[in-house]
Design an enzyme around this catalytic site. Structure first.
Site, PDB file in Angstrom:
ATOM      1  N   LYS A 107     -32.608  15.905  45.696  1.00 26.50           N
ATOM      2  CA  LYS A 107     -33.818  15.237  46.175  1.00 26.50           C
ATOM      3  C   LYS A 107     -33.640  14.656  47.579  1.00 26.50           C
ATOM      4  O   LYS A 107     -34.608  14.318  48.244  1.00 26.50           O
ATOM      5  CB  LYS A 107     -34.252  14.163  45.192  1.00 26.50           C
ATOM      6  CG  LYS A 107     -34.754  14.754  43.872  1.00 26.50           C
ATOM      7  CD  LYS A 107     -35.320  13.697  42.939  1.00 26.50           C
ATOM      8  CE  LYS A 107     -35.850  14.311  41.651  1.00 26.50           C
ATOM      9  NZ  LYS A 107     -34.764  14.807  40.762  1.00 26.50           N
TER      10      LYS A 107
HETATM   11  C1  LIG Z   1     -35.066  15.808  39.745  1.00 29.27           C
HETATM   12  C2  LIG Z   1     -33.896  16.518  39.158  1.00 29.27           C
HETATM   13  C3  LIG Z   1     -34.022  17.751  38.468  1.00 29.27           C
HETATM   14  C4  LIG Z   1     -35.373  18.388  38.200  1.00 29.27           C
HETATM   15  O1  LIG Z   1     -35.965  18.893  39.377  1.00 29.27           O
HETATM   16  P1  LIG Z   1     -37.515  19.244  39.398  1.00 29.27           P
HETATM   17  O2  LIG Z   1     -37.849  19.560  40.805  1.00 29.27           O
HETATM   18  O3  LIG Z   1     -38.235  18.003  38.909  1.00 29.27           O
HETATM   19  O4  LIG Z   1     -37.731  20.380  38.477  1.00 29.27           O
HETATM   20  C5  LIG Z   1     -32.883  18.385  38.028  1.00 29.27           C
HETATM   21  N1  LIG Z   1     -31.661  17.838  38.188  1.00 29.27           N
HETATM   22  C6  LIG Z   1     -31.487  16.649  38.825  1.00 29.27           C
HETATM   23  C7  LIG Z   1     -30.130  16.088  38.951  1.00 29.27           C
HETATM   24  C8  LIG Z   1     -32.597  15.953  39.338  1.00 29.27           C
HETATM   25  O5  LIG Z   1     -32.426  14.769  39.944  1.00 29.27           O
END
Ligand SMILES: *Cc1c(COP(=O)(O)O)cnc(C)c1O
Length: 432
Positions: A107
């Site tokens: 993210k």
């Molecule tokens: C947010 C997140 C996900 C999921 O990603 P999406 O874009 O919501 O499908 C998977 N793994 C981790 C570690 C995350 O922080």
């Protein structure tokens, strides 16, 4: 480029509006009106290009009409101050490691890009300060807070439920200071989210200060995630591998959705796998053609505990609502906590690679789903040390905490205590 709403009942928005508003007036998600293919020469040479240069080419394809190209280049290079390497785990299976950023999860890429894009728009208008409100149950808060840290003209308020986020998560957004204020709400995550929603709807407050959200459905947060899929393809092509299956551990489906946008831009990934934990709404849709959201259940891979993935609307729209089209490109997998733990143990024993619980879903889906001649790449979406207690317990290890994570834990916690009563929150913001 203009953006339309997946609900098709809101006016078109330009990039600036789509980024500041986040969600369209009809509560739909913004989609770009067109997705242009990248030229053949780009793909012919991609294996010799740097990650940042690849990302800049992808970014200018999306944002080039709306942002001065020099500024866009700076923005992309500044966002990608860390690598997203592809690492071999075993024969035919590679990890796309997305945890080398400031908060050790993918993210970071979207949050850093969005912060810089918002700053670009603010500078253009030379307008007043923009205030970002974000409710978090853990990971989103740290990515957004760190993405916006020190970005001039923007102040971030992170609302989180007191006592309900892990100590590692908490220190990643409460120790930063500068333009980040952590608000510790005496309630649960839903109370935090309700406070943020009420704030956006309060006229008096919106006249007092400029408010925006940094939700993961924001086009400026989700589209930049396409960058690392192009880079992964480039690195695999350099190794002589082209029949690539991309496997994405998914919750809200923003990450995989950006990869699918990449495919529309011509990225030659053969097919995709969406790996889920026990939250199997998308998996069931693939099997039955019916999308039936349900309450999420808590799992080991908790960042994927989503019962009604927002970005389903984007995927559905992208493929003209055709189940046949969607299943021809994406297949699914779903794993229980027991299977996730077993996978982590098996992978560690056989290869020495330490998976985090989210990446484990991706790895296992490739183990089961690869066909002859295919090479699989799964996203390792977070560093295993972010889930140290669980990982150590499952593997019997004592994994090392990377320096930048340890640094957060040494910082001093600063937070503002808040009741879950909107009047208190509003009073606090009106004084700012
Ligand atoms: C947010 C997140 C996900 C999921 O990603 P999406 O874009 O919501 O499908 C998977 N793994 C981790 C570690 C995350 O922080």
């Amino acid at each position: 480029m203009m953006y339309y709403s997946t609900n098709r009942k809101a006016p078109l928005a330009d990039l600036h509006k789509a980024v500041v508003k986040g969600l369209a007036e009809d509560r739909g998600l913004y989609m770009p009106e067109r997705i242009d293919k990248l030229p053949k020469a780009f793909f012919d040479n991609i294996q010799d290009m740097s990650f940042q240069n690849i990302a800049y080419n992808v970014a200018s394809n999306f944002f080039g009409d709306d942002i001065d190209l020099d500024a866009l280049q700076d923005l992309v290079y500044d966002t990608l101050s860390f690598d997203c390497p592809v690492v071999k785990v075993e024969e035919n299976i590679y990890a796309l490691e997305l945890f080398h950023g400031p908060t050790l999860a993918f993210k970071d890429v979207g949050a850093r890009f969005m912060a810089r894009l918002l700053q670009y728009f603010i500078r253009q208008e030379s307008s007043e300060q923009v205030n970002v409100l974000v409710a978090t149950s853990g990971d989103t808060g740290s990515a957004v807070a760190n993405g916006f840290l020190g970005v001039e003209g923007i102040h971030v308020y992170v609302l989180y439920p007191k006592g309900k986020v892990s100590p590692i998560q908490e220190c990643q957004f409460t120790t930063l200071g500068q333009n980040i204020t952590a608000i510790e709400v005496d309630g649960v995550f839903d109370d935090c989210q309700a406070l943020v929603k009420s704030a956006f709807m309060d006229d008096e407050l919106n006249q007092h200060m400029k408010l925006t959200s940094a939700n993961s459905i924001n086009v400026a947060r989700f589209l930049p995630q396409a960058f690392y899929y192009f880079n992964a393809y480039a690195r695999m092509k350099a190794l002589g591998m082209t029949d690539i299956v991309m496997c994405v551990p998914s919750g809200n489906f923003g990450n995989i959705c950006s990869a699918l946008f990449g495919r529309e831009m011509g990225l030659p990934i053969k097919r995709f796998i969406a790996a889920n934990n026990a939250n199997d709404v998308f998996y069931n849709y693939l099997q039955t053609g019916k999308y039936e959201p349900k309450p999420s259940v808590q799992t080991l891979a908790n960042a994927m505990d989503v019962g009604d993935p927002s970005n389903f609307a984007r995927i559905y729209d992208l493929y003209g609502q055709s189940h046949e089209k969607i299943t021809s490109i994406i297949s699914g997998a779903t794993y229980s906590d027991q299977q996730i733990a077993d996978t982590m143990r098996q992978c560690y024993a056989d290869t020495g690679y330490v998976l985090d619980p989210h990446g484990a879903c991706g790895y296992q889906a490739l183990k089961e789903g690869l066909k002859a001649g295919e090479t699989g790449v799964f996203c390792e979406t977070a560093h295993p040390a972010k889930f140290k207690e669980k990982v150590d317990q499952i593997l019997g290890t004592d994994i090392t905490i990377p320096e930048r994570l340890a640094a957060f834990m040494k910082g001093e916690k600063q937070s503002v205590e808040m009741s879950k009563d909107f009047a208190d929150f509003k009073h606090f913001l009106m004084k700012r």
